[in-house]
Design a protein around this motif. Structure first.
Motif, PDB file in Angstrom:
ATOM      1  N   LYS A 156      41.000  38.886  37.384  1.00  0.00           N
ATOM      2  CA  LYS A 156      40.226  40.005  37.955  1.00  0.00           C
ATOM      3  C   LYS A 156      40.331  39.988  39.481  1.00  0.00           C
ATOM      4  O   LYS A 156      40.567  41.018  40.124  1.00  0.00           O
ATOM      5  CB  LYS A 156      38.756  39.877  37.504  1.00  0.00           C
ATOM      6  N   THR A 157      40.176  38.788  40.077  1.00  0.00           N
ATOM      7  CA  THR A 157      40.215  38.680  41.534  1.00  0.00           C
ATOM      8  C   THR A 157      41.588  39.041  42.083  1.00  0.00           C
ATOM      9  O   THR A 157      41.708  39.756  43.073  1.00  0.00           O
ATOM     10  CB  THR A 157      39.894  37.217  41.950  1.00  0.00           C
ATOM     11  N   VAL A 158      42.623  38.565  41.428  1.00  0.00           N
ATOM     12  CA  VAL A 158      43.969  38.720  42.000  1.00  0.00           C
ATOM     13  C   VAL A 158      44.581  40.081  41.664  1.00  0.00           C
ATOM     14  O   VAL A 158      45.176  40.729  42.522  1.00  0.00           O
ATOM     15  CB  VAL A 158      44.898  37.577  41.507  1.00  0.00           C
ATOM     16  N   THR A 159      44.412  40.533  40.437  1.00  0.00           N
ATOM     17  CA  THR A 159      45.120  41.763  40.050  1.00  0.00           C
ATOM     18  C   THR A 159      44.168  42.920  39.727  1.00  0.00           C
ATOM     19  O   THR A 159      44.616  44.015  39.405  1.00  0.00           O
ATOM     20  CB  THR A 159      45.988  41.535  38.794  1.00  0.00           C
ATOM     21  N   ASN A 160      42.873  42.623  39.775  1.00  0.00           N
ATOM     22  CA  ASN A 160      41.840  43.618  39.453  1.00  0.00           C
ATOM     23  C   ASN A 160      41.902  44.101  38.005  1.00  0.00           C
ATOM     24  O   ASN A 160      41.367  45.143  37.665  1.00  0.00           O
ATOM     25  CB  ASN A 160      41.918  44.812  40.424  1.00  0.00           C
ATOM     26  N   GLU A 161      42.532  43.335  37.150  1.00  0.00           N
ATOM     27  CA  GLU A 161      42.547  43.677  35.724  1.00  0.00           C
ATOM     28  C   GLU A 161      41.315  43.073  35.056  1.00  0.00           C
ATOM     29  O   GLU A 161      40.956  41.930  35.352  1.00  0.00           O
ATOM     30  CB  GLU A 161      43.751  43.036  35.024  1.00  0.00           C
ATOM     31  N   THR A 162      40.728  43.824  34.132  1.00  0.00           N
ATOM     32  CA  THR A 162      39.632  43.270  33.344  1.00  0.00           C
ATOM     33  C   THR A 162      40.179  42.956  31.956  1.00  0.00           C
ATOM     34  O   THR A 162      40.702  43.842  31.274  1.00  0.00           O
ATOM     35  CB  THR A 162      38.493  44.303  33.215  1.00  0.00           C
ATOM     36  N   VAL A 163      40.081  41.690  31.582  1.00  0.00           N
ATOM     37  CA  VAL A 163      40.647  41.300  30.286  1.00  0.00           C
ATOM     38  C   VAL A 163      39.822  40.145  29.723  1.00  0.00           C
ATOM     39  O   VAL A 163      39.312  39.305  30.468  1.00  0.00           O
ATOM     40  CB  VAL A 163      42.145  40.916  30.449  1.00  0.00           C
ATOM     41  N   SER A 164      39.659  40.128  28.411  1.00  0.00           N
ATOM     42  CA  SER A 164      38.908  39.028  27.791  1.00  0.00           C
ATOM     43  C   SER A 164      39.832  37.824  27.608  1.00  0.00           C
ATOM     44  O   SER A 164      41.067  37.964  27.627  1.00  0.00           O
ATOM     45  CB  SER A 164      38.382  39.475  26.427  1.00  0.00           C
ATOM     46  N   SER A 165      39.231  36.663  27.389  1.00  0.00           N
ATOM     47  CA  SER A 165      40.034  35.448  27.135  1.00  0.00           C
ATOM     48  C   SER A 165      40.919  35.657  25.919  1.00  0.00           C
ATOM     49  O   SER A 165      42.084  35.258  25.888  1.00  0.00           O
ATOM     50  CB  SER A 165      39.118  34.250  26.854  1.00  0.00           C
TER      51      SER A 165
END
Ligand code: HXC
Length: 513
Positions: free
Chosen positions: A199-208
């Motif tokens: 999230k911090t680096v690519t701004n993607e929101t993804v679950s584990s």
């Protein structure tokens, strides 16, 4: 009980409790077995001998000297599976989240050394929060020691990793170097950086789960060779997989007693559809050839246009690489080439003969494939098969076009026996494409170009889309009826059983990685 016996018994009892009853309950509440339960289930009854049960960490920072657990978060030792010696480590999540300390790593390295020196498979059951945060660089060093030993053991002893909990950061690289990685659905994940960093680096929101769960790695990345619905199924798969493998690279696999009978398989005669563009399931061909219920598929959900897996033929373990016309017409692309190449290299490392079943229209065209390196990746498969010295037998069931004909275990790259069914089409390209090129002028000059193309297509197909020209040249050893395939292969592999091919001295080849 005398006092000395009591001291020892108490310590061992403590060790067996890992991080304590509360944490064991937490582990069970996540539908996970504990490390000891996993080892007990996997190994033959009463065969496990533990090594280092009383090892403790040496850290004093952060008051760690007040928190001592015997075994230090990993159960290590040896035992047998169906009577065969194996070495094992199982990380114990109830102790500091199974995190890897310097001593935890030393314990793993000790069994890795034994496995290598004794020439027996190594099995790692991973369930760990990664580097022991309180130990810093000593933990990183421990990981690197393991990675280095994984590499030194590669191609000498089979190494199997089961991911049965978290596996993140650089820790993923040990399983990645081993031969097979299995993952338990919904309770395991693998990633280099977790969802927060993503999230911090690519701004993607993804679950584990989406980022690195079992399904993701089995279908998208190919990191997971096998998945299981729970711990028990995962451990059963390890047992099954092991039954196809030898103890080490100097041994052959165990042969189940077998007597040649009437091996005709009529069901093979009706699999190929009348029209050459129609798909069919290559698994039906596989089932018609191998010993009953013996197929153990690897990477089943990844790059489904090629099938790889182990089977038994006449009681012998073989590796199968097969194009799958049901998916993308069985074309070779980047992922299927990598998948088949890796499997081929495993089989060759461990003396497992290879059967290659061919129905391939060629390599997949397009910018996506070219820009993702179909050249280099296709070359991996070409290289892997070319360098393989195990017995290698090919059956062309239908299409074998263009460069893919060469790559798919052709005679020219060292296959020992090459068979083709009468339905085989061995040519530079399909009849339509070929006719459009070589009869271009004739077709354009015709009053009815469509009818002319069709006529030329038939002409070309009759002349070239068959196995006879290849057989005339000796590129195909024999054209066989489908129903005779099992018998022919039983004889061919039996004839090739003692094959030896000494290799010239070199450090190692330079496979296009
Ligand atoms: C020390 C750890 C730990 C770790 C977990 N624990 N990870 N202790 N070092 N790396 C401890 C917790 O403090 C806790 O102790 C117990 O293990 C269980 O953890 P929980 O967080 O309660 O469990 P859960 O909610 O299931 O979460 C599991 C987890 C989480 C997702 C793994 O613990 C976590 O995020 N841990 C940190 C992961 C991490 O950042 N590791 C370092 C990565 S870097 P108590 O006493 O409460 O039971 C790395 C580099 C490797 O690994 C490089 C190799 C080259």
């Amino acid at each position: 009980m005398d006092s000395q016996t009591k001291i020892l018994t108490d310590k061992i009892e403590k060790a067996h409790l890992g991080g304590g009853e509360h944490r064991i309950k937490q582990q069970h509440s996540k539908k996970k077995l504990t490390a000891r339960e996993r080892v007990d289930y996997l190994l033959d009854t009463a065969s496990f001998e533990e090594i280092g049960v009383l090892v403790t960490h040496r850290t004093t920072d952060f008051n760690m000297d007040k928190e001592i657990y015997f075994g230090d978060g990993v159960v290590t030792g040896y035992g047998t599976i169906n009577g065969r010696l194996v070495y094992i480590f199982a990380q114990d999540f109830t102790v500091f989240g199974g995190s890897l300390s310097e001593t935890h790593a030393e314990k793993i390295c000790k069994v890795m050394d034994l496995a290598l020196h004794m020439g027996a498979p190594l099995i790692g059951l991973n369930d760990s929060g990664g580097a022991r945060i309180q130990e810093g660089v000593r933990s990183l060093g421990g990981y690197a020691d393991i990675f280095h030993k994984n590499v030194q053991s590669s191609g000498i002893i089979p190494q199997i990793s089961a991911i049965m909990g978290p596996c993140a950061g650089g820790a993923v690289y040990s399983p990645a170097i081993t031969d097979f990685t299995m993952m338990v659905e919904h309770s395991s994940y693998m990633f280099v950086t977790g969802p927060n960093v993503v999230k911090t680096v690519t701004n993607e929101t993804v679950s584990s789960e989406d980022l690195g769960g079992a399904h993701t790695h089995a279908t998208k990345s190919g990191v997971a060779h096998l998945t299981a619905v729970n711990d028990v199924e995962c451990l059963d798969q390890i047992k099954a997989l092991l039954s196809y493998l030898p103890q080490n690279n100097t041994k052959t696999t165990t042969k189940i007693p077998f007597e040649l009978q009437d091996e005709t398989r009529e069901q093979l005669a009706t699999i190929i559809p009348e029209h050459s563009s129609k798909p069919y399931d290559m698994r039906r061909v596989i089932y018609g050839i191998i010993d009953d219920d013996s197929f153990f598929e690897i990477h089943k959900e990844y790059a489904e246009n090629v099938i790889v897996g182990f089977a038994r033929l006449g009681g012998r373990s073989i590796g199968i690489v097969a194009n799958q016309p049901l998916f993308l017409a069985g074309v070779l692309d980047v992922n299927s080439s990598k998948k088949a190449a890796r499997f081929t290299r495993f089989c060759d490392s461990f003396n497992i003969p290879l059967l290659v079943l061919v129905d391939v229209p060629g390599f997949l065209p397009g910018t996506d494939q070219e820009w993702n390196g179909i050249i280099t990746n296709g070359a991996k498969l070409l290289y892997a098969l070319s360098e393989a010295t195990v017995p290698r037998v090919t059956v062309i069931t239908r299409k074998a076009y263009g460069g893919a004909y060469d790559v798919m275990n052709s005679k020219h790259i060292g296959a020992d026996m090459n068979f083709a069914w009468p339905t085989a089409e061995i040519a530079v390209m399909g009849a339509k494409g070929a006719s459009e090129i070589i009869f271009k002028h004739e077709i354009n000059a015709s009053e009815d170009p469509i009818a002319k193309l069709a006529e030329k297509e038939t002409e070309y197909a009759e002349a070239f889309a068959n196995p006879y020209r290849a057989a005339q040249r000796g590129f195909i050893d024999e054209i066989i009826l489908p129903q005779d395939t099992r018998r022919k292969l039983l004889k061919a592999f039996s004839m090739l059983e003692e094959k030896t091919m000494p290799l010239p001295k070199r450090k190692h080849g330079n496979i296009p990685l």
